[in-house]
Scaffold this motif. Structure first.
Motif, PDB file in Angstrom:
ATOM      1  N   TYR A  85      -2.136-110.963 -55.871  1.00 56.26           N
ATOM      2  CA  TYR A  85      -0.982-111.477 -54.753  1.00 56.26           C
ATOM      3  C   TYR A  85      -0.653-110.232 -54.267  1.00 56.26           C
ATOM      4  O   TYR A  85      -0.326-110.063 -52.879  1.00 56.26           O
ATOM      5  CB  TYR A  85       0.297-111.875 -55.491  1.00 56.26           C
ATOM      6  N   LEU A  86      -0.349-109.124 -54.845  1.00 54.44           N
ATOM      7  CA  LEU A  86       0.265-107.607 -54.308  1.00 54.44           C
ATOM      8  C   LEU A  86      -0.767-106.848 -53.482  1.00 54.44           C
ATOM      9  O   LEU A  86      -0.575-106.746 -52.489  1.00 54.44           O
ATOM     10  CB  LEU A  86       0.350-106.770 -55.567  1.00 54.44           C
ATOM     11  N   LEU A  87      -2.299-107.272 -53.738  1.00 54.29           N
ATOM     12  CA  LEU A  87      -3.305-106.679 -53.120  1.00 54.29           C
ATOM     13  C   LEU A  87      -3.431-107.498 -51.537  1.00 54.29           C
ATOM     14  O   LEU A  87      -3.748-106.996 -50.600  1.00 54.29           O
ATOM     15  CB  LEU A  87      -4.632-106.591 -53.578  1.00 54.29           C
ATOM     16  N   LEU A  88      -3.322-108.830 -51.750  1.00 55.98           N
ATOM     17  CA  LEU A  88      -3.458-109.544 -50.558  1.00 55.98           C
ATOM     18  C   LEU A  88      -2.072-109.499 -49.517  1.00 55.98           C
ATOM     19  O   LEU A  88      -2.478-109.489 -48.357  1.00 55.98           O
ATOM     20  CB  LEU A  88      -3.351-110.997 -50.897  1.00 55.98           C
ATOM     21  N   ALA A  89      -0.974-109.271 -50.273  1.00 55.91           N
ATOM     22  CA  ALA A  89       0.082-108.933 -49.481  1.00 55.91           C
ATOM     23  C   ALA A  89      -0.064-107.691 -48.537  1.00 55.91           C
ATOM     24  O   ALA A  89       0.341-107.577 -47.572  1.00 55.91           O
ATOM     25  CB  ALA A  89       1.343-109.199 -50.266  1.00 55.91           C
ATOM     26  N   ILE A 125       0.447-121.182 -50.593  1.00 53.72           N
ATOM     27  CA  ILE A 125       1.128-120.366 -49.956  1.00 53.72           C
ATOM     28  C   ILE A 125       0.892-120.128 -48.618  1.00 53.72           C
ATOM     29  O   ILE A 125       1.792-120.065 -47.611  1.00 53.72           O
ATOM     30  CB  ILE A 125       1.020-118.750 -50.633  1.00 53.72           C
ATOM     31  N   ALA A 126      -0.265-120.040 -48.121  1.00 57.98           N
ATOM     32  CA  ALA A 126      -0.896-119.981 -46.905  1.00 57.98           C
ATOM     33  C   ALA A 126      -0.285-120.876 -45.863  1.00 57.98           C
ATOM     34  O   ALA A 126       0.134-120.775 -44.779  1.00 57.98           O
ATOM     35  CB  ALA A 126      -2.351-119.830 -46.533  1.00 57.98           C
ATOM     36  N   MET A 173       2.955-111.494 -41.769  1.00 54.99           N
ATOM     37  CA  MET A 173       3.915-111.103 -42.387  1.00 54.99           C
ATOM     38  C   MET A 173       4.557-112.470 -43.199  1.00 54.99           C
ATOM     39  O   MET A 173       4.978-111.874 -44.141  1.00 54.99           O
ATOM     40  CB  MET A 173       5.075-110.341 -41.517  1.00 54.99           C
ATOM     41  N   ALA A 174       4.484-113.311 -42.842  1.00 55.24           N
ATOM     42  CA  ALA A 174       5.129-114.632 -43.404  1.00 55.24           C
ATOM     43  C   ALA A 174       4.291-114.789 -44.546  1.00 55.24           C
ATOM     44  O   ALA A 174       4.689-115.020 -45.693  1.00 55.24           O
ATOM     45  CB  ALA A 174       5.137-115.779 -42.556  1.00 55.24           C
ATOM     46  N   PHE A 175       2.904-114.589 -44.563  1.00 55.50           N
ATOM     47  CA  PHE A 175       2.141-114.917 -45.736  1.00 55.50           C
ATOM     48  C   PHE A 175       2.131-113.927 -46.817  1.00 55.50           C
ATOM     49  O   PHE A 175       2.464-114.091 -47.938  1.00 55.50           O
ATOM     50  CB  PHE A 175       0.591-114.840 -45.360  1.00 55.50           C
ATOM     51  N   ALA A 176       2.457-112.617 -46.250  1.00 59.64           N
ATOM     52  CA  ALA A 176       2.579-111.475 -47.108  1.00 59.64           C
ATOM     53  C   ALA A 176       4.121-111.716 -47.877  1.00 59.64           C
ATOM     54  O   ALA A 176       4.116-111.317 -49.020  1.00 59.64           O
ATOM     55  CB  ALA A 176       2.790-110.334 -46.388  1.00 59.64           C
ATOM     56  N   ALA A 177       4.964-112.326 -46.974  1.00 56.06           N
ATOM     57  CA  ALA A 177       6.455-112.608 -47.833  1.00 56.06           C
ATOM     58  C   ALA A 177       6.372-113.738 -48.849  1.00 56.06           C
ATOM     59  O   ALA A 177       6.909-113.651 -50.109  1.00 56.06           O
ATOM     60  CB  ALA A 177       7.298-112.894 -46.938  1.00 56.06           C
ATOM     61  N   GLY A 178       5.474-114.902 -48.583  1.00 50.36           N
ATOM     62  CA  GLY A 178       5.193-115.719 -49.361  1.00 50.36           C
ATOM     63  C   GLY A 178       4.433-115.198 -50.712  1.00 50.36           C
ATOM     64  O   GLY A 178       4.943-115.761 -51.984  1.00 50.36           O
ATOM     65  N   LEU A 179       3.519-114.404 -50.522  1.00 49.50           N
ATOM     66  CA  LEU A 179       2.753-113.763 -51.847  1.00 49.50           C
ATOM     67  C   LEU A 179       3.740-112.766 -52.723  1.00 49.50           C
ATOM     68  O   LEU A 179       3.810-113.081 -53.634  1.00 49.50           O
ATOM     69  CB  LEU A 179       1.716-112.790 -51.396  1.00 49.50           C
ATOM     70  N   LEU A 180       4.666-112.169 -52.092  1.00 48.01           N
ATOM     71  CA  LEU A 180       5.650-111.325 -52.784  1.00 48.01           C
ATOM     72  C   LEU A 180       6.707-112.384 -53.459  1.00 48.01           C
ATOM     73  O   LEU A 180       7.364-111.907 -54.651  1.00 48.01           O
ATOM     74  CB  LEU A 180       6.315-110.291 -51.830  1.00 48.01           C
ATOM     75  N   ILE A 181       7.127-113.202 -52.760  1.00 51.30           N
ATOM     76  CA  ILE A 181       8.032-114.191 -53.460  1.00 51.30           C
ATOM     77  C   ILE A 181       7.154-114.853 -54.514  1.00 51.30           C
ATOM     78  O   ILE A 181       7.879-115.125 -55.331  1.00 51.30           O
ATOM     79  CB  ILE A 181       8.553-115.247 -52.350  1.00 51.30           C
ATOM     80  N   THR A 182       5.933-115.222 -54.501  1.00 50.62           N
ATOM     81  CA  THR A 182       5.337-115.816 -55.562  1.00 50.62           C
ATOM     82  C   THR A 182       5.187-114.941 -56.729  1.00 50.62           C
ATOM     83  O   THR A 182       5.559-115.417 -57.726  1.00 50.62           O
ATOM     84  CB  THR A 182       3.792-116.261 -55.208  1.00 50.62           C
ATOM     85  N   CYS A 183       5.100-113.479 -56.608  1.00 53.55           N
ATOM     86  CA  CYS A 183       5.025-112.682 -57.622  1.00 53.55           C
ATOM     87  C   CYS A 183       6.367-112.694 -58.306  1.00 53.55           C
ATOM     88  O   CYS A 183       6.703-112.493 -59.409  1.00 53.55           O
ATOM     89  CB  CYS A 183       4.914-111.296 -57.065  1.00 53.55           C
ATOM     90  N   PHE A 184       7.747-112.753 -57.421  1.00 49.76           N
ATOM     91  CA  PHE A 184       8.982-112.768 -58.072  1.00 49.76           C
ATOM     92  C   PHE A 184       9.083-114.088 -58.852  1.00 49.76           C
ATOM     93  O   PHE A 184       9.487-113.991 -60.159  1.00 49.76           O
ATOM     94  CB  PHE A 184      10.056-112.716 -57.001  1.00 49.76           C
ATOM     95  N   TYR A 185       8.547-115.194 -58.331  1.00 47.67           N
ATOM     96  CA  TYR A 185       8.470-116.498 -59.047  1.00 47.67           C
ATOM     97  C   TYR A 185       7.972-116.106 -60.518  1.00 47.67           C
ATOM     98  O   TYR A 185       8.408-116.598 -61.623  1.00 47.67           O
ATOM     99  CB  TYR A 185       8.098-117.576 -58.242  1.00 47.67           C
TER     100      TYR A 185
END
Length: 238
Positions: A19-23, A106-107, A125-137
């Motif tokens: 997730y982090l690398l894709l973000a 997420i995409a 950037m929306a996709f990156a935000a979704g990936l980072l939110i997923t990390c938080f989840y």
């Protein structure tokens, strides 16, 4: 378990690094074809707002549906991404979602709205935000399942509600970090509100009778209807 132990355990999962690398990669792509600052901010905010609703819808009406185990085409996916987790909530190998299901989700949830707001850069950037939110989840999900007692009242309430979903009644408390949609749709509950424990809290309705009619999950499982999940030497904190 200390907070440091929890954090170390969290970053041992390959999904987190994916997730982090894709973000990061999405951010680089967005920088190569940028949208305006306003469009970028709007896309990130929109992704953050839509994410809890998408998760609620999927969790309640897909993962907790019964149509997935009735088809051989979806039974294996359902078993991996949710049944195994409810059968044994302490089994950490299935605590995280499978990347082949989470990444497309997420995409689809974030990129179209980003594209509509500001084209390619905003979509990335929306996709990156979704990936980072997923990390938080996923981090909060670890807090909710690992033997760590949160000192923060908000995180403690999240953990109590999520563990009630796993150990008391699965038909409610579908959120992970955000329970606003549970409140809106009437599925938010405290354990005292439902004194009777759900008989399907661990097997999600896939009992012996269901296994006879739709055997695909049972064929991939050691036991379709366990009495209780393994402890694995970990406290449930319930």
């Amino acid at each position: 378990m200390t907070f440091r132990d929890l954090t170390v355990a969290f970053f041992q999962y390959q999904a987190v690094w994916a997730y982090l690398l894709l973000a990061l990669a999405s951010g680089v792509l967005a920088a190569m074809r940028p949208s305006s600052a306003l469009q970028t901010i709007a896309a990130v905010v929109a992704a953050g707002l839509i994410y809890p609703l998408v998760w609620y819808v999927l969790h309640r009406w897909v993962l907790h549906s019964r149509w997935m185990f009735k088809s051989p085409l979806t039974a294996g996916v359902w078993k991996r991404i949710h049944y195994d987790h409810h059968i044994d909530p302490n089994h950490l190998e299935v605590l995280f979602g499978a990347l082949y299901t989470t990444l497309p989700t997420i995409a689809v949830a974030t990129m179209p709205i980003g594209w509509l707001i500001g084209g390619f850069g905003a979509a990335m950037m929306a996709f990156a935000a979704g990936l980072l939110i997923t990390c938080f989840y996923e981090f909060v999900h670890c807090v909710e399942h690992l033997p760590y007692k949160p000192r923060n009242r908000m995180f403690a309430e999240m953990k109590a509600r999520h563990l009630a979903h796993h150990f008391h009644d699965e038909d409610g408390n579908f959120g992970i970090t955000n329970f606003a949609w549970d409140r809106l749709f009437g599925t938010l509950y405290e354990r005292r509100d439902r004194p009777m424990k759900s008989p399907t809290v661990f097997n999600l309705g896939y009992d012996e009778e269901a296994a006879r009619r739709w055997p695909w999950v049972a064929r991939m499982s050691a036991a379709p209807t366990p009495v209780r999940p393994r402890n694995n030497g970990r406290s449930r904190n319930v």
